[in-house]
Write a protein that holds these residues in place. Structure first.
Motif, mmCIF file in Angstrom:
data_model
loop_
_atom_site.group_PDB
_atom_site.id
_atom_site.type_symbol
_atom_site.label_atom_id
_atom_site.label_comp_id
_atom_site.label_asym_id
_atom_site.label_seq_id
_atom_site.Cartn_x
_atom_site.Cartn_y
_atom_site.Cartn_z
ATOM 1 N N PRO A 3 70.212 45.673 -64.982
ATOM 2 C CA PRO A 3 70.937 46.090 -63.775
ATOM 3 C C PRO A 3 72.449 45.904 -63.942
ATOM 4 N N PHE A 4 73.190 46.814 -63.340
ATOM 5 C CA PHE A 4 74.645 46.824 -63.496
ATOM 6 C C PHE A 4 75.301 46.138 -62.308
ATOM 7 N N ASP A 5 76.214 45.237 -62.593
ATOM 8 C CA ASP A 5 76.925 44.557 -61.522
ATOM 9 C C ASP A 5 78.177 45.360 -61.176
ATOM 10 N N ARG A 6 78.186 45.920 -59.972
ATOM 11 C CA ARG A 6 79.298 46.808 -59.600
ATOM 12 C C ARG A 6 80.595 46.049 -59.367
ATOM 13 N N VAL A 7 80.493 44.758 -59.140
ATOM 14 C CA VAL A 7 81.711 43.975 -58.887
ATOM 15 C C VAL A 7 82.419 43.646 -60.194
ATOM 16 N N PRO A 43 67.931 41.413 -67.061
ATOM 17 C CA PRO A 43 67.252 42.618 -67.536
ATOM 18 C C PRO A 43 65.775 42.614 -67.145
ATOM 19 N N VAL A 44 65.280 43.774 -66.746
ATOM 20 C CA VAL A 44 63.861 43.858 -66.406
ATOM 21 C C VAL A 44 63.143 44.757 -67.417
ATOM 22 N N GLN A 45 61.903 44.406 -67.676
ATOM 23 C CA GLN A 45 61.068 45.242 -68.539
ATOM 24 C C GLN A 45 60.167 46.068 -67.633
ATOM 25 N N ILE A 46 60.359 47.360 -67.651
ATOM 26 C CA ILE A 46 59.557 48.221 -66.776
ATOM 27 C C ILE A 46 58.483 48.887 -67.625
#
Lengths: 197, 636
Positions: A69-73, A85-88
């Motif tokens: 996932p990307f942190d927009r801040v 990180p997630v493993q989908i």
């Protein structure tokens, strides 16, 4: 139910039908299309609350995608904690037979399953035939079906049930709902032949 | 009260040097006071026309019936040849011994001297003295020699050890007692007739009495019916915390407790699977215990049960194979509002705080987690922070065991015929067959548990270090790997053990009952994902190699062997091999695509895909070569 089951063939490039559990980075998928997933998906698209549908075993190649996932801040990828990180897990080139109690046309494109925002779940349903209701037999159930829907799907008798819960959303607010006792694949039933293998 | 100790019935076989018991004066003459002495004497001298050695009461008679029931092969009077005292286990094809221990009159002496390291005469003297007092530890005391000595030394029948035979006879003896106790009027009438016959032994024609008792035995075995329950305990929980592995430990402990209570009813116990043989009364009690297990741990029980005549046990595994699984699980509510328990997902979860995080657990799972924390035995697994984990699991599919034994046994007999060990009945192969598979299954499980699983565990500890090995249950272990490629070392290690101890697994075209799972994933990969693959369906294949993120590779044992051999070739010069592998993969990919097109064009079906792939397939090969690559890169 009406007089026919309308048989569709579902094809998707990447499909994730989540096996919901809490536990961090790994998001597993199941290899069958549960009745609640396809029924509420079609109801949402067609606005018809009388639709009931189920899918069988999903064929395809099971794979895992690593997604950070990307942190927009901070403009960086998250690396630790629950948001790391997630493993989908997903099924590539997914193919599945879907039976619907109503004729929903020759073909329809729907978004199905989880991680839709990441491009998963774009599926095409193509009509391949019709099966008359009323042909019964005993065998192993191919899908997961909420027990209160048993009669709608023509399950006459449960001879040996594997039970669990499926989430059924509220009519008004789809984000709210309840868990309903359901039959899971592998249960031995006497019912419509399309439901068993 | 002094017991009969039916497990000692064949004690004479430890000292006989000649088949038929001509050496009858060695034991018990004038010493028939104790029940176990009566059992042994009756058993060995039944052929003698002497009423002293005839069954002196019902229990001596029942030990004899139990012995007949536990015979694993049909004895063929017409088959002649050289006796072999050594047990040739069917699954150890490459260790079949056709030459040692067959010298007439000397084979047993040599076997005992080899194993015990004492002279045959000393051993015999010690054994005779032993039976002066109650033989409470007979099986343990003589375990080594009982294990080596075949129960039946006649040609083609030396496939079950005397140890397993004795254990099974003991179980059958108690089972017979149990079934007779709850028998109906017809059974009671038969028992009365048997008792009357036994009482007349000093005052009638013995051969006539023998034949009458044999008929009564047949009638009794026709009349007695036994419940056979084949159970497979599955843990459906979503286990992702180390403490929750306590489920496996506690469930196994509870099963062991039940087994302890009904020791003589439990057969074929491996991992979380077992077969129970019992009468109606005990069936109810055992079912109650199992129901309690389901309630207390929310496990799922896959059950096949059957009621069979005691003399129809040979068809047992066939019957079980054809029966469908029944499922027993905990009753759940019709609806749950709010959160489900995170671990079992079969009940509403209560809100708890754990290390600053909110968790939802039902009472059962919360208690189990807390007990797991208190016991804290999986510390090694919890301490692994970096790298990968390999889950290694072993399963036995009992309903496939018998078909496998049948094929192996025919092969064994063929080999004996080929070597001239069996000299008559060449055209009657079909007549020599397995009569009762249970002793063989017991022997197989014992052998698989100690010679394969036990040895594999020992070698893993040696190769990877004790700190990198965690045993979740006796058939499921976790190994800490630095690289995913290290799984090749594990494959090698398991292959080595199987080749040494179970060479019969590598026979073409034979479906084996053994299933081995290798699951490789990151250290944080949830445990339940491995376990689900382990207990899942593998499309009839024997081995599953699953690298998380890749397609699972399902293999037969022969394909497994090919992969190991191929790996050895590849590793010799990996750079050259890599180029060749790329070419090969490309050919495999194109071939598979062409195969699918041909399949569709043939009109046989419209979605070939995975159904076409009989072997490992292109995607499976790709995974294997990726592992090879990782393995080699690791060493650079």
């Amino acid at each position: 139910m009406g007089g026919h089951w309308y048989k569709y063939r579902l094809e998707a490039r990447m499909l994730h039908i989540g096996d919901v559990f809490k536990g961090g980075i790994y998001k597993p998928t199941v290899n069958y299309l549960r009745a609640t997933a396809i029924t509420f998906c079609l109801r949402r698209y067609l606005g018809d609350k009388e639709i009931f549908a189920f899918g069988g075993e999903i064929e395809g190649v099971r794979k895992v995608m690593l997604r950070n996932p990307f942190d927009r801040v901070t403009l960086t990828g998250r690396t630790s904690g629950d948001r790391g990180p997630v493993q989908i897990e997903y099924i590539e080139d997914a193919r599945c037979e879907v039976y619907v109690n109503k004729d929903i046309g020759e073909g329809i494109e729907v978004l199905l399953g989880g991680f839709k925002s990441l491009g998963f779940g774009l599926s095409i349903l193509k009509k391949v035939g019709e099966v008359e209701v009323g042909s019964y037999g005993s065998g192993s159930l191919v899908s997961a079906i909420p027990l209160p829907w048993k009669d709608k799907f023509g399950i006459k008798r449960v001879e040996s049930g594997i039970y669990g819960y499926l989430f059924v959303p509220d009519d008004v607010d789809v984000l709210r709902g309840r868990y309903v006792k359901s039959l899971f694949p592998g249960s031995y039933i006497y019912g419509e032949k399309v439901l068993i293998k | 009260m002094k017991e009969y100790h039916p497990e000692c019935h064949d004690a004479g076989k430890l000292v006989y040097t000649v088949i038929g018991g001509e050496d009858k004066h060695w034991m018990f003459l004038g010493k028939l006071g104790e029940p176990w002495q009566k059992v042994i004497a009756q058993h060995h001298y039944m052929k003698e026309d002497d009423a002293i050695y005839f069954p002196s009461d019902l229990y001596v008679f029942l030990s004899c019936v139990a012995d007949h029931l536990a015979a694993s092969t049909v004895r063929q009077e017409r088959w002649k040849g050289v006796p072999n005292y050594f047990t040739n286990r069917l699954w150890k094809k490459e260790k079949w011994d056709f030459d040692s221990y067959i010298e007439k009159g000397k084979g047993l002496m040599k076997l005992i001297e080899d194993i015990k390291g004492v002279s045959y005469d000393d051993f015999r003297g010690e054994l005779i003295d032993y039976f002066n007092s109650e033989p409470i530890d007979f099986l343990e005391r003589y375990r080594d020699v009982l294990n080596a000595r075949a129960e039946d030394v006649s040609p083609g029948a030396n496939v079950v050890s005397l140890y397993i035979h004795s254990v099974v006879v003991k179980k059958f003896y108690f089972l017979l007692n149990e079934l007779i106790e709850e028998g109906d009027d017809r059974v009671k009438r038969l028992i009365k007739e048997i008792n009357e016959g036994i009482e007349k032994r000093f005052s009638c024609d013995l051969s006539e009495l023998k034949s009458k008792l044999r008929d009564l035995e047949d009638d009794l075995l026709n009349e007695l019916k036994v419940n056979v329950i084949y159970c497979d305990v599955v843990i459906p929980h979503y286990i992702f915390r180390v403490h929750d592995l306590n489920f496996f430990r506690e469930v196994r402990e509870r099963i062991d407790q039940i087994k302890g209570k009904y020791e003589d009813n439990f057969f074929s116990f491996f991992g979380y699977s077992f077969v129970v043989l019992c009468g109606d009364g005990k069936k109810k009690k055992i079912e109650e215990e199992l129901d309690e297990l389901i309630r207390d741990y929310k496990v799922v029980l896959r059950v096949k049960s059957q009621r069979v005549q005691l003399n129809q046990l040979k068809d047992l595994f066939d019957d079980l194979r054809n029966k469908r699984w029944g499922v027993k699980m905990v009753e759940i509510n019709d609806e749950v509002e709010g959160y489900l328990c995170e671990v079992c997902r079969l009940d509403k979860g209560g809100r708890y705080e754990e290390d600053g995080k909110v968790v939802y657990l039902c009472n059962v799972c919360y208690d189990l987690r807390e007990r797991g924390k208190a016991r804290g035995r999986f510390e090694k697994y919890a301490s692994w922070e970096e790298g990968y984990v390999c889950a290694l699991g072993f399963r036995i599919e009992f309903n496939k065991v018998f078909g496998w034994f049948d094929i192996l046994y025919r092969d064994y007999v063929e080999q004996m015929k080929g070597r001239g060990i069996i000299t008559q009945g060449r055209d009657e192969l079909e007549e020599l067959r397995i009569k009762n598979p249970l002793p063989l299954v017991e022997e197989f499980i014992k052998s698989f548990g100690s010679d394969v699983v036990g040895v594999v565990k020992g070698r893993i500890k040696k190769r990877f270090g004790d700190g990198n090995f965690e045993e979740v249950s006796d058939n499921f272990v976790l190994v800490h790997l630095e690289s995913r490629g290290d799984v090749l070392d594990l494959l090698d290690l398991v292959y080595g053990c199987l080749r040494d101890e179970m060479s019969s697994l590598f026979i073409d075209g034979v479906e084996s009952p053994v299933r081995i799972y290798f699951g490789v994933g990151h250290i944080k990969h949830p445990f339940f994902a491995f376990y689900r693959s382990f207990v899942g369906e593998w499309g009839g294949k024997d081995i599953c190699l699953e690298v998380v993120g890749e397609v699972p590779v399902y293999m037969s044992f022969l394909q497994f062997e090919s992969i190991i051999r191929f790996k050895e070739g590849v590793m010799m010069d990996f750079d050259i091999a890599r180029a060749k592998i790329h070419q090969m993969l490309e050919i495999a990919r194109v071939s598979e695509a062409l195969g699918e097109i041909a399949y569709i064009n043939s009109g046989l079906g419209n979605r070939g895909g995975d159904k076409l792939i009989e072997g490992i397939g292109y995607s499976g090969l790709m995974v294997l070569f990726k592992i090879f690559d990782m393995y080699m890169s690791r060493e650079v």
